[in-house]
Motif scaffolding. Sequence first.
Motif, PDB file in Angstrom:
ATOM      1  N   UNK A 160      43.616  44.477  33.564  1.00 38.66           N
ATOM      2  CA  UNK A 160      43.606  45.169  31.996  1.00 38.66           C
ATOM      3  C   UNK A 160      45.250  45.476  31.766  1.00 38.66           C
ATOM      4  N   UNK A 161      45.556  45.638  30.637  1.00 46.67           N
ATOM      5  CA  UNK A 161      46.953  46.004  30.186  1.00 46.67           C
ATOM      6  C   UNK A 161      46.623  47.204  29.906  1.00 46.67           C
ATOM      7  N   UNK A 162      46.967  48.376  30.703  1.00 46.47           N
ATOM      8  CA  UNK A 162      46.598  49.842  30.288  1.00 46.47           C
ATOM      9  C   UNK A 162      47.713  50.508  29.730  1.00 46.47           C
ATOM     10  N   UNK A 163      48.929  49.912  29.081  1.00 50.24           N
ATOM     11  CA  UNK A 163      49.901  50.705  28.605  1.00 50.24           C
ATOM     12  C   UNK A 163      49.591  50.669  26.988  1.00 50.24           C
ATOM     13  N   UNK A 164      48.844  49.633  26.476  1.00 51.23           N
ATOM     14  CA  UNK A 164      48.571  49.832  24.973  1.00 51.23           C
ATOM     15  C   UNK A 164      47.282  49.137  24.276  1.00 51.23           C
ATOM     16  N   UNK A 165      46.589  48.459  25.127  1.00 50.29           N
ATOM     17  CA  UNK A 165      45.477  47.840  24.618  1.00 50.29           C
ATOM     18  C   UNK A 165      44.675  47.558  25.784  1.00 50.29           C
ATOM     19  N   UNK A 167      40.476  50.534  39.275  1.00 47.33           N
ATOM     20  CA  UNK A 167      39.413  50.200  38.323  1.00 47.33           C
ATOM     21  C   UNK A 167      39.777  49.201  37.106  1.00 47.33           C
ATOM     22  N   UNK A 168      41.081  49.070  37.072  1.00 46.90           N
ATOM     23  CA  UNK A 168      41.590  48.079  35.832  1.00 46.90           C
ATOM     24  C   UNK A 168      41.704  46.628  36.705  1.00 46.90           C
ATOM     25  N   UNK A 217      43.197  44.538  26.349  1.00 45.34           N
ATOM     26  CA  UNK A 217      43.377  43.145  26.744  1.00 45.34           C
ATOM     27  C   UNK A 217      43.494  42.945  28.234  1.00 45.34           C
ATOM     28  N   UNK A 218      42.993  41.803  28.730  1.00 45.75           N
ATOM     29  CA  UNK A 218      43.542  41.586  30.245  1.00 45.75           C
ATOM     30  C   UNK A 218      44.000  40.155  30.212  1.00 45.75           C
ATOM     31  N   UNK A 219      44.829  40.069  31.439  1.00 46.36           N
ATOM     32  CA  UNK A 219      45.590  38.859  31.690  1.00 46.36           C
ATOM     33  C   UNK A 219      45.269  38.320  33.205  1.00 46.36           C
ATOM     34  N   UNK A 220      45.443  37.223  33.454  1.00 43.35           N
ATOM     35  CA  UNK A 220      45.464  36.544  34.777  1.00 43.35           C
ATOM     36  C   UNK A 220      46.766  37.033  35.676  1.00 43.35           C
ATOM     37  N   UNK A 221      46.162  37.580  36.922  1.00 38.31           N
ATOM     38  CA  UNK A 221      47.434  37.732  37.859  1.00 38.31           C
ATOM     39  C   UNK A 221      47.230  37.227  39.203  1.00 38.31           C
ATOM     40  N   UNK A 222      48.344  36.645  39.735  1.00 37.68           N
ATOM     41  CA  UNK A 222      48.429  35.850  41.067  1.00 37.68           C
ATOM     42  C   UNK A 222      48.683  36.815  42.171  1.00 37.68           C
ATOM     43  N   UNK A 223      47.966  36.839  43.096  1.00 37.17           N
ATOM     44  CA  UNK A 223      48.062  37.705  44.234  1.00 37.17           C
ATOM     45  C   UNK A 223      49.637  37.296  45.355  1.00 37.17           C
ATOM     46  N   UNK A 224      50.626  37.847  45.190  1.00 34.99           N
ATOM     47  CA  UNK A 224      51.792  37.471  45.856  1.00 34.99           C
ATOM     48  C   UNK A 224      51.637  37.897  47.199  1.00 34.99           C
ATOM     49  N   UNK A 225      51.158  39.255  47.569  1.00 40.71           N
ATOM     50  CA  UNK A 225      51.126  39.507  48.837  1.00 40.71           C
ATOM     51  C   UNK A 225      49.994  40.557  49.006  1.00 40.71           C
ATOM     52  N   UNK A 226      49.287  40.649  50.011  1.00 44.47           N
ATOM     53  CA  UNK A 226      48.294  41.724  50.321  1.00 44.47           C
ATOM     54  C   UNK A 226      48.673  42.469  51.700  1.00 44.47           C
ATOM     55  N   UNK A 227      48.882  43.824  51.530  1.00 46.33           N
ATOM     56  CA  UNK A 227      49.374  44.664  52.474  1.00 46.33           C
ATOM     57  C   UNK A 227      48.026  45.626  52.490  1.00 46.33           C
ATOM     58  N   UNK A 228      46.989  45.178  53.502  1.00 48.57           N
ATOM     59  CA  UNK A 228      46.181  46.137  53.958  1.00 48.57           C
ATOM     60  C   UNK A 228      45.262  46.429  52.799  1.00 48.57           C
TER      61      UNK A 228
END
Length: 822
Positions: free
Chosen positions: A162-167, A205-206, A169-180
Amino acid sequence: DAGSSVEEMEFNWDEYLEDTGATAAPHGSFKHVDTSLQNGFAPGMKLEVAVKSDQNTYWVATIITTCGQLLLLRYDGYGEDRKADFWCDILTADLHPIGWCEQNKKILKVPEGIKDKIPDQEEFLQRVLKGACSAPANLLEGLHRGKNPLDLIAPGSRLELQNIRDSLEAWIVNVVENVGGRLKLRYEGLDDLDRFDQWLFYLDPFLHQVGWAAQHGYSLQPPLAIRSLRSEADWQEILKKVKEEEEESSVPTDLFKDKPVIGVHSFSEGMKLEAVDPMAPFVISPATVLKVYNDKYFLIEIDDLRPECATSQRYVCHVNSAGIFPVQWSLKNGLHLSPPPGYPGQDFDWADYLKQCGAEAAPQSCFPLLTSDHGFKENMKLEAVNPVDPEEVCIATVTKLKDSYLWLQLEGSKKPVPECIVSVESMNIFPVGWCETNGYQLRPPRKAIVNKQKKIAVVQPEKQILSSRTVHDGLKNQELNSSDSVVINGKYCCPKIYFNHRCFSGPYLNKGRIAELPQSVGPGNCVLVLKEVLTLLINAAYKPSRVLRELQLDEEAAWHGHGETLKAKYKGKSYRATVEVVRTADRVADFCRKTCIKLECCPNLFGPQMVLDKCSENCSVLTKTKYTHYYGKRKNKRIGRPPGGHSNLEVAMKKPNKRRKRRKHFFVHKKKRSSTSVDNTPAGSPQGSGAEEEDDQDESELSHSLAQDRDKRKRKLRTFSFSDDENKPPSPKDIKMEAAEKLQLDSNPLEWSVADVVRFLKSTDCAPLARIFLDQEIDGQALLLLTLPTVQECMDLKLGPAIKLCHHIERVKLAFYQQFAN
């Protein structure tokens, strides 16, 4: 800069805590980390397991506890009987979800040991499986078998943010790295452009699995900040491509089952409150509810009264968002509220401000209740994300606490950062050692690097520790091979801990219950394995509350492990206490030995060594009635009674009642410094629980035995044997003293009371030390056992005064040999 990176790799938490005299925040205070370590299996889940005696048949078993990829199981039908509990490795054992046998035409058959308890198998299975929770099939079979669910969020996986700055709306994100579980995320469509990358914990939660927006009626739109980088047609094409590849890049649904549930809020537009901007959490400022989206989300804006201000600090919140407070919260807690930019005058007043704005304050009922029950204390150390540069994880010190908020001072960040205000439930704080465990670079403090350079000459080769960079590189090159991962994390992998039930069990532990424990626990994560071992021991005690009290962490002691909360039940009451547990494999053997000594049992009762025939401590000769003499007491840094070999001392047991009372004081010796009370029940325990019912276990047996053995002891007096050379008093020929220095004693020092010892010391040039002997209740028998190392260690004396004191003790020993030993 290669030079500084070498310095960074030198950092060691144990040494740093020792140098600063600080303690680590308890591991249990970081609930999101605890959740991330769970392997997807939980106690109480059921599965179908191959029966050992007949590999072609299966039976239902319940998970008792989990440890990494190991499960402790109990066949259904054994009830509360633990003697048949067994450990299984998920990767190698024949384990299946409930219903597997029926689908695959396999036989479910009651094991031999409980055949007589289950006359009707069908009826029994219907009863135990009604409403039962099966172990997850995807973690028992196929590609995910034995894997930590967290590892399934691999680079390339896709999620929705979710875009937590001003609305909303959500957008797709890619996982670049997973550290624990801490994920580096990049918006879909940005390819290698990392300027807009974000770091979030997977339970944020977002953050959601793909498909969440459509399911909840939110649109999928790229955030405004990146929208202009591509045309509308390009974004639609990207969305189409994502939907086609959804299967390959999706993340299992059950990973998000522990995510905090967002509740319903009661805020209205225009309400005023106090808030901390999550992007710059350094000050508390007045803020306004700018917009209410629905019953779950609303938009907050940090107030700015400047007419020329073009940009605003706004962000989406929900009812449990951190950093939102009712009006006057900072005033009530003695904290500074930063007036809005452009506010006339320095003294901000909420009543005037509300009148000036024509607004109302958000009522107290809108805000969640704040808790102070979290385990954090001032000056504790932890690891925390730098809010200015989320790529950095720094050493942090708790400088202040208010309700459920911490003020953290970050050390070692590339650019200086003011004190950060963080919720105790923040997912951007981690326990000591988290970075090293997960192969991530922790920013070390600058001054620690300087100290390291000074100390470089005393590095011991046998204590080589994998640097976090070595671990990081190792993890990058690592294939999905479980044996490799054990080597990589070898520092934190506890070996098997054996229960050697033939060894002497001491006064607190019930030998019969010890014999019922599983043969061993582990291998696995040190904290998890040792916590399970201690829990089993507490439950195997005559009085579990008493054992818990013995193990309870002494607040005054130096502490370099994890604080784990353990529980005990006794006579219908529940007890809990914080117990120190070591984190690294190299300290496990010493930890087990010291814990045995605390519990006054054989040091080999449990530990990484399996006792086959004869115990190296020859503990089989001991009985419960002689436990006060066992040498374990002396090694516990408490100056007390003679060891086992001294049962021949003439007066050792002359007055059993008095002696029992005195021994009771030794038990609480460490804590007596800070309190005159003898009751050291664990925090949160019912009052008067353990102290009144102390060691009555063998009292009658003990006093009866004393009377019988007294004559024997008198006859054996001249042997006066010692259990090790270190404590052996020098014989007269070893001591070359001036004739004038020889001491003539009026009474046998073995019979001296504490007052007699104090009187003797006051007649020497060590009179100022007499107070220590009085406080520690050292009588004549204890005095004769003192040596230079013991005096230095237990009395915290410098070498000079210690040598002077030991000189007088040796004079007493010599006089004893010459006047009374024959």
